[in-house]
Design a protein around this motif. Structure first.
Motif, PDB file in Angstrom:
ATOM      1  N   TYR A 114       4.294  -1.600 -18.177  1.00  0.00           N
ATOM      2  CA  TYR A 114       3.274  -0.653 -17.736  1.00  0.00           C
ATOM      3  C   TYR A 114       3.899   0.392 -16.817  1.00  0.00           C
ATOM      4  N   GLU A 115       3.458   1.632 -16.989  1.00  0.00           N
ATOM      5  CA  GLU A 115       3.753   2.694 -16.027  1.00  0.00           C
ATOM      6  C   GLU A 115       2.432   3.128 -15.400  1.00  0.00           C
ATOM      7  N   LEU A 116       2.404   3.180 -14.064  1.00  0.00           N
ATOM      8  CA  LEU A 116       1.196   3.553 -13.353  1.00  0.00           C
ATOM      9  C   LEU A 116       1.523   4.625 -12.314  1.00  0.00           C
ATOM     10  N   THR A 117       0.523   5.424 -11.957  1.00  0.00           N
ATOM     11  CA  THR A 117       0.679   6.448 -10.926  1.00  0.00           C
ATOM     12  C   THR A 117      -0.451   6.308  -9.919  1.00  0.00           C
ATOM     13  N   HIS A 118      -0.103   6.337  -8.644  1.00  0.00           N
ATOM     14  CA  HIS A 118      -1.119   6.268  -7.598  1.00  0.00           C
ATOM     15  C   HIS A 118      -1.835   7.611  -7.520  1.00  0.00           C
ATOM     16  N   GLU A 119      -3.143   7.563  -7.563  1.00  0.00           N
ATOM     17  CA  GLU A 119      -3.913   8.795  -7.726  1.00  0.00           C
ATOM     18  C   GLU A 119      -3.859   9.699  -6.499  1.00  0.00           C
ATOM     19  N   THR A 120      -3.742   9.146  -5.311  1.00  0.00           N
ATOM     20  CA  THR A 120      -3.743   9.967  -4.100  1.00  0.00           C
ATOM     21  C   THR A 120      -2.356  10.487  -3.750  1.00  0.00           C
ATOM     22  N   THR A 121      -1.369   9.606  -3.730  1.00  0.00           N
ATOM     23  CA  THR A 121      -0.035   9.997  -3.244  1.00  0.00           C
ATOM     24  C   THR A 121       0.927  10.403  -4.352  1.00  0.00           C
ATOM     25  N   GLY A 122       0.624  10.019  -5.597  1.00  0.00           N
ATOM     26  CA  GLY A 122       1.563  10.278  -6.682  1.00  0.00           C
ATOM     27  C   GLY A 122       2.666   9.254  -6.796  1.00  0.00           C
ATOM     28  N   ALA A 123       2.598   8.175  -5.996  1.00  0.00           N
ATOM     29  CA  ALA A 123       3.624   7.129  -6.078  1.00  0.00           C
ATOM     30  C   ALA A 123       3.656   6.548  -7.487  1.00  0.00           C
ATOM     31  N   ARG A 124       4.837   6.295  -7.990  1.00  0.00           N
ATOM     32  CA  ARG A 124       5.007   5.755  -9.336  1.00  0.00           C
ATOM     33  C   ARG A 124       5.292   4.257  -9.260  1.00  0.00           C
ATOM     34  N   HIS A 125       4.813   3.532 -10.270  1.00  0.00           N
ATOM     35  CA  HIS A 125       4.973   2.077 -10.278  1.00  0.00           C
ATOM     36  C   HIS A 125       5.208   1.623 -11.715  1.00  0.00           C
ATOM     37  N   ILE A 126       6.254   0.839 -11.915  1.00  0.00           N
ATOM     38  CA  ILE A 126       6.509   0.176 -13.202  1.00  0.00           C
ATOM     39  C   ILE A 126       6.279  -1.313 -13.007  1.00  0.00           C
ATOM     40  N   HIS A 127       5.504  -1.903 -13.912  1.00  0.00           N
ATOM     41  CA  HIS A 127       5.275  -3.350 -13.856  1.00  0.00           C
ATOM     42  C   HIS A 127       5.661  -3.964 -15.194  1.00  0.00           C
ATOM     43  N   ILE A 128       6.426  -5.055 -15.132  1.00  0.00           N
ATOM     44  CA  ILE A 128       6.760  -5.831 -16.320  1.00  0.00           C
ATOM     45  C   ILE A 128       6.042  -7.160 -16.207  1.00  0.00           C
ATOM     46  N   ASP A 129       5.064  -7.342 -17.073  1.00  0.00           N
ATOM     47  CA  ASP A 129       4.240  -8.553 -17.075  1.00  0.00           C
ATOM     48  C   ASP A 129       4.861  -9.551 -18.040  1.00  0.00           C
ATOM     49  N   VAL A 130       5.285 -10.698 -17.520  1.00  0.00           N
ATOM     50  CA  VAL A 130       5.992 -11.685 -18.318  1.00  0.00           C
ATOM     51  C   VAL A 130       5.736 -13.059 -17.722  1.00  0.00           C
ATOM     52  N   ASP A 131       5.833 -14.081 -18.537  1.00  0.00           N
ATOM     53  CA  ASP A 131       5.569 -15.439 -18.069  1.00  0.00           C
ATOM     54  C   ASP A 131       6.808 -16.001 -17.373  1.00  0.00           C
ATOM     55  N   ASP A 132       7.064 -15.484 -16.171  1.00  0.00           N
ATOM     56  CA  ASP A 132       8.201 -15.919 -15.358  1.00  0.00           C
ATOM     57  C   ASP A 132       7.694 -16.034 -13.929  1.00  0.00           C
ATOM     58  N   ASP A 133       7.869 -17.214 -13.314  1.00  0.00           N
ATOM     59  CA  ASP A 133       7.337 -17.401 -11.960  1.00  0.00           C
ATOM     60  C   ASP A 133       8.265 -16.855 -10.885  1.00  0.00           C
ATOM     61  N   ASN A 134       9.450 -16.358 -11.255  1.00  0.00           N
ATOM     62  CA  ASN A 134      10.324 -15.725 -10.267  1.00  0.00           C
ATOM     63  C   ASN A 134       9.951 -14.242 -10.186  1.00  0.00           C
ATOM     64  N   ASN A 135       8.965 -13.949  -9.371  1.00  0.00           N
ATOM     65  CA  ASN A 135       8.421 -12.595  -9.286  1.00  0.00           C
ATOM     66  C   ASN A 135       9.324 -11.693  -8.452  1.00  0.00           C
ATOM     67  N   VAL A 136       9.467 -10.449  -8.905  1.00  0.00           N
ATOM     68  CA  VAL A 136      10.393  -9.485  -8.306  1.00  0.00           C
ATOM     69  C   VAL A 136       9.611  -8.273  -7.808  1.00  0.00           C
ATOM     70  N   PHE A 137      10.007  -7.761  -6.655  1.00  0.00           N
ATOM     71  CA  PHE A 137       9.497  -6.481  -6.144  1.00  0.00           C
ATOM     72  C   PHE A 137      10.678  -5.610  -5.772  1.00  0.00           C
ATOM     73  N   ASN A 138      10.542  -4.305  -5.997  1.00  0.00           N
ATOM     74  CA  ASN A 138      11.547  -3.359  -5.541  1.00  0.00           C
ATOM     75  C   ASN A 138      10.867  -2.030  -5.252  1.00  0.00           C
ATOM     76  N   VAL A 139      11.283  -1.395  -4.173  1.00  0.00           N
ATOM     77  CA  VAL A 139      10.895  -0.010  -3.950  1.00  0.00           C
ATOM     78  C   VAL A 139      12.176   0.771  -3.686  1.00  0.00           C
ATOM     79  N   ALA A 140      12.317   1.891  -4.394  1.00  0.00           N
ATOM     80  CA  ALA A 140      13.519   2.714  -4.271  1.00  0.00           C
ATOM     81  C   ALA A 140      13.118   4.141  -3.922  1.00  0.00           C
ATOM     82  N   PHE A 141      13.981   4.807  -3.180  1.00  0.00           N
ATOM     83  CA  PHE A 141      13.763   6.200  -2.799  1.00  0.00           C
ATOM     84  C   PHE A 141      14.989   7.010  -3.195  1.00  0.00           C
TER      85      PHE A 141
END
Length: 975
Positions: A32-59
């Motif tokens: 999934y690609e998503l965009t925050h409506e107010t700030t324009g922040a971009r977000h990619i989410h990979i939905d998968v059956d894996d319990d090792n969940n990952v987060f990253n924010v890059a600038f």
């Protein structure tokens, strides 16, 4: 099992709108690609059956000088935030989390903050911390002074003592600038991209870091660390809506959209090639002859085009990716150098890709000949054609990378984040960077037309005038010149200081020291409780069969169509001279051939039909503290359709190995050069190996196989390898026997029966054997204080004490103690001492309690801390909260992050070493019961009054001065 989230394009969730949805069939996931409506922040989410969940924010962070502002900011934001006013947040959270990955990294044009965890509560705790650090940091001046740079007197309260530059990043980058590979890389990038941000050293040049001000740091954060410039990424099975809602509530609701800064532009292409000369630190007293390095590089295609990047990636592997690659062969077989340059290959780490090729271990006067050889070889390939079998093998490797879902080498979900990073950052298509099927199909179609790679060589390399040739020369005086330059600068600064300036520097230094001694209120941090620690069952389904004295362990796992094979041959019967050659045998074996196939043909066969073959010695101390388990391990993997080929390749290596003498010499020189260049960046590891080697035969052997002692063997053999081919043949014949051989198979259940039959045939073809009795160890404790000198401005220190191992009732408390002491070593060695890192650890298998420092400006002070730091639990009350944190931190390291490729292998190795599930579960349950009294008791029993083994790797002047001050206790030799 597959994706759990189901959102349509255009739907709204957590303040975001869904802009794209795609399937990821290779991992049974959804993108999934998503965009925050107010700030324009971009977000990619990979939905998968894996319990090792990952987060990253890059600038995207774009430096405009070499003061290291982006790098220092990465450190400073972790020194306290609006929500969590606690210093050193990462180390604080390591004691309150079960995360499987936690880090922050600065690149040439971006800064990224990733973590992963298997515990849902932990994920949201870590999410709050990371969001707060990135978007709501305090950026206090004292944090800038500690982590970045400051002027301070050697004794902060004494203005008559020596004036110094200090700071964690300042000292870290002094260590980085000691590296030959990093020096080459900086010189190349500065010349390749002279008009854009890459010409600066984003990590910071120690000569420029002192120019950075606190105000400039704060301005840089305000400019780049904004949601409108953020690239968010999540992966795993947690509900996306909950995650997005938390990001919105905590951070995004505070911000408005901001006009984004201009992206990194393309570098204007050169009209003609450029040549530059640079210098790297070289140990005084050593022969600088034939120690130059030559690298020829080109700026190529834009990184945002996934097909162009795939094509260049494949071309790079065709040219230099294996020993059968034509440019690799031409360079090595020329005899002009010892090993390929560290800049060899294709990288997409910049706005435009870079391909390079070169040699290290070169005579300065041969630089032009190396450059011409590269150009002539490329011209020949463009004219006569690329080996299609070689190209097929490279494409096959890509197919394996797409299919293999593995956490080996780091969390799989995080590796996906890094794979799409360039496209995500620079406006390309991140989905295509993950899903290469379309580009691979296009590549195969283009190859059918003929001349595809030949044309690429012509357009991107031969006819491309944007070419840079770097000649890197050794300079034995460089360290002293840098030190003298810094001394003169400090002297000039000191002479210009007025009384008010001196008073300010003293006040700031004393104030910082006072702040470093203060205790933060850690209760503000989110945390797990001991009740949140899972007791994960260790047993893994498997079966064991015996074939003529060989044990065959089979592990059914969902491997997504791959087969993994590991053969463990005992080596404890070998004499010491033979054991010293085991690492060399492991290095050369997958790079040689057989009587029917030379090493070049074998290399192409391995690329075409396997995911790789590797080999090497393995030493492990078993439960119960018996004699070390010594084995030579031969491993390989392949797609199911090619597993027959993998088995035949393995059969050839163990029954019909042929060693090419000339190629053997090349490989020894290459390995020597690689180890030599690794010391500057891995000095703490080599120092730790050296100190532990004084405490027992198993650790002594491990150091001889993988430490600086092995480098000494390589140097000796490079000068006089007479008879080495015959000795290695004899060694292989002694190792590759069926007696006591143990085999580990990991594959999908349907494949195991056939594999067992095929491997039975392989075993039956081996010499049968009763092996000789175990050789007696002649280990004798020698110098307990050793030092190895290298070029560079800093040192790496290590101190190790022998203590009880797993199975002893004190073992859980020792692990908790090591984690509790980590806070104090970090404060004293890193925050106050200015080193990049200071660590304490406990190795429960075998029983070693160790301390080490990394890129450290100090020696005596650091060893004083190592010897006495355990006193904090004896002289001060041990708070219940500190015990809980120490146990949580210890528990995090007990359950390894596994995947189908590693689960069976781990269970197999543990089984051989008798680390039973019951033993490990009992250890974990007892760890959760450790008390403050237990911690004090083991500190008194096992560390008080004990003298450990000491080792240093680093700057010769610092080592010699420390040795004199410490009574001449160190035996000092060049590394």
């Amino acid at each position: 099992m597959g994706p759990k989230t189901s959102l349509e394009v255009g739907s709204h969730i957590g303040g975001y709108v869904v802009g794209r949805r795609e399937e990821l069939p290779n991992i049974q996931g959804r993108y999934y690609e998503l965009t925050h409506e107010t700030t324009g922040a971009r977000h990619i989410h990979i939905d998968v059956d894996d319990d090792n969940n990952v987060f990253n924010v890059a600038f995207e962070t774009i430096p405009e000088d070499s003061t290291g502002v982006a790098h220092i900011l990465e450190h400073v934001v972790l020194q306290g935030t609006e929500l969590f006013p606690v210093r050193d947040l990462f180390n604080a959270m390591r004691k309150r989390s079960l995360n499987t990955f936690q880090n922050a990294m600065t690149g040439a044009d971006m800064t990224t903050y990733p973590f992963s965890t298997r515990v849902e509560k932990d994920f949201y705790n870590m999410l709050d911390l990371y969001l707060s650090a990135a978007f709501l940091p305090l950026i206090e001046k004292q944090a800038f002074m500690q982590e970045g740079q400051r002027l301070e007197f050697k004794d902060p309260s004494d203005s008559n003592s020596e004036l110094q530059f200090k700071g964690v990043v300042f000292n870290e980058m002094k260590g980085v600038m000691s590296s030959q590979a990093r020096t080459l890389g900086y010189a190349l990038v500065e010349a390749m991209f002279p008009d854009i941000t890459y010409r600066f050293i984003s990590g910071g040049d120690p000569e420029e870091i002192p120019n950075l001000t606190w105000e400039q740091l704060k301005e840089f954060h305000a400019r780049f660390y904004h949601p409108s410039n953020a690239r968010f990424y999540t992966y795993g099975n947690l509900p996306l809506g909950k995650t997005l809602g938390r990001i919105e509530e905590l951070i995004l609701s505070r911000f408005e959209r901001k006009e984004s800064h201009p992206p990194v532009p393309h570098q204007k292409s050169f009209d003609k090639p450029v040549k530059v000369t640079a210098h790297y630190p070289f140990p005084q007293g050593e022969d600088p002859n034939k120690k130059a390095e030559v690298l020829v590089s080109w700026k190529t295609k834009d990184v945002t085009d996934s097909f162009d990047q795939l094509a260049m990636d494949v071309l790079g592997d065709i040219l230099v990716g294996s020993q059968a690659s034509p440019l690799h062969r031409a360079l090595i077989e020329s005899g002009l150098g010892e090993a390929l340059s560290s800049g060899t290959g294709f990288t997409g780490g910049y706005r435009e890709g870079v391909f390079g090729a070169g040699l290290k271990g070169v005579q300065e006067q041969d630089a032009g000949e190396v450059e011409q050889l590269i150009l002539d070889t490329l011209e020949s390939l463009a004219k006569d054609g690329v080996d299609q079998e070689l190209a097929d093998g490279v494409v096959h490797q890509l197919e394996i990378r797409m299919k293999e879902v593995s956490n080996a080498g780091g969390p799989f979900g995080l590796r996906l984040a890094f794979r799409l990073r360039a496209a995500y950052l620079h406006g390309g298509d991140p989905y295509k960077a993950l899903q290469l099927d379309e580009d691979l199909a296009r590549l195969e179609e283009a190859r059918k037309g003929g001349q595809f790679f030949e044309d690429l060589i012509r357009t991107e390399l031969l006819d491309n005038t944007h070419r840079v040739t770097v000649l890197l020369l050794p300079d034995p005086a460089l360290d002293s010149k840098r030190a003298e330059k810094e001394k003169k600068r400090l002297k000039s600064i000191r002479e210009k200081l007025g009384p008010e300036d001196v008073e300010r520097i003293v006040a700031e230094g004393v104030g910082l020291e006072k702040r470093q001694q203060e205790k933060d209120d850690l209760s503000v941090l989110p945390t797990l409780e001991l009740s949140d620690v899972p007791i994960i069952p260790e047993s893994v389904e498997h079966s064991v069969e015996r074939i003529n004295g060989t044990e065959l362990w089979s592990f059914p796992q969902p491997t997504n169509g791959l087969t993994y094979i590991d053969l463990w041959f005992p080596t404890d019967h070998l004499d010491n001279d033979s054991k010293d050659l085991l690492s060399i045998l492991g290095n050369i074996l997958p790079r040689m051939g057989t009587s029917t196939m030379d090493y070049l043909e074998m290399s192409k066969r391995i690329e075409r039909f396997t995911g790789g073959v590797s080999a090497g010695p393995h030493v492990r101390v078993p439960a119960g503290q018996g004699a070390a388990l010594e084995n030579f391990v031969l491993s390989g993997k392949a797609l199911v359709r090619n597993q027959d080929e993998l088995i035949e390749i393995i059969r050839g290596f163990i029954t019909d190995l042929q060693i090419d003498r000339k190629h053997l010499t090349e490989l020894v020189l290459k390995r020597r050069a690689a180890m030599q260049s690794s010391i500057a960046g891995m000095g703490h590891r080599y120092a730790s190996l050296l100190s532990s080697s004084k405490l027992g035969s198993a650790w002594n052997l491990n150091e001889r196989l993988t430490g600086l002692s092995h480098l000494e063997v390589l140097r000796r053999l490079a000068k006089d390898g007479e008879g080495l081919t015959e000795r290695l043949h004899e060694l292989a014949a002694s190792v590759f026997r069926s007696g006591d051989l143990k085999i580990c198979l990991t594959a999908e259940e349907a494949q195991l029966a056939g594999l067992q039959g095929q491997l039975t045939d392989v075993v039956n073809g081996l010499p049968n054997g009763t092996r000789p009795e175990r050789s007696s160890s002649d280990f004798q404790p020698g110098y307990r204080a050793e030092a190895r000198t290298i070029a560079g401005a800093v040192v790496h220190n290590a101190y190790t004490v022998r203590v009880p191992a797993i199975g002893d009732s004190d073992s859980p408390a020792l692990l908790a103690l090591s984690n509790l002491l980590q806070k104090h070593t970090t404060r004293e060695i890193r925050q106050r001492g200015g080193a990049y890192g200071g660590n304490s650890s406990y190795q429960r298998e075998g029983g070693l309690f160790s301390f080490n420092s990394y890129r450290d400006p100090n020696v005596e002070r650091t060893f004083d801390i190592f010897r006495s730091v355990h006193r904090v639990v004896l002289d001060e009350p041990v708070e219940k909260e500190n015990v809980r944190e120490a146990i949580l931190s210890a528990a995090r390291g007990i359950d390894p992050l596994e995947s189908p490729d590693t689960r069976g292998r781990r269970a197999f190795g543990d089984g051989l070493a008798q680390y039973t599930p019951e033993l490990k579960e009992e250890f974990k349950r007892n760890l959760l019961k450790v008390s403050a009294g237990d911690i004090r008791r083991v500190a008194e029993s096992h560390l008080s009054g004990k003298e450990g083994a000491m080792a240093i790797v680093g700057n010769q002047e610092k080592i010699e001065a420390a040795n004199e001050a410490m009574g001449g206790i160190f035996e000092i030799k060049p590394a």
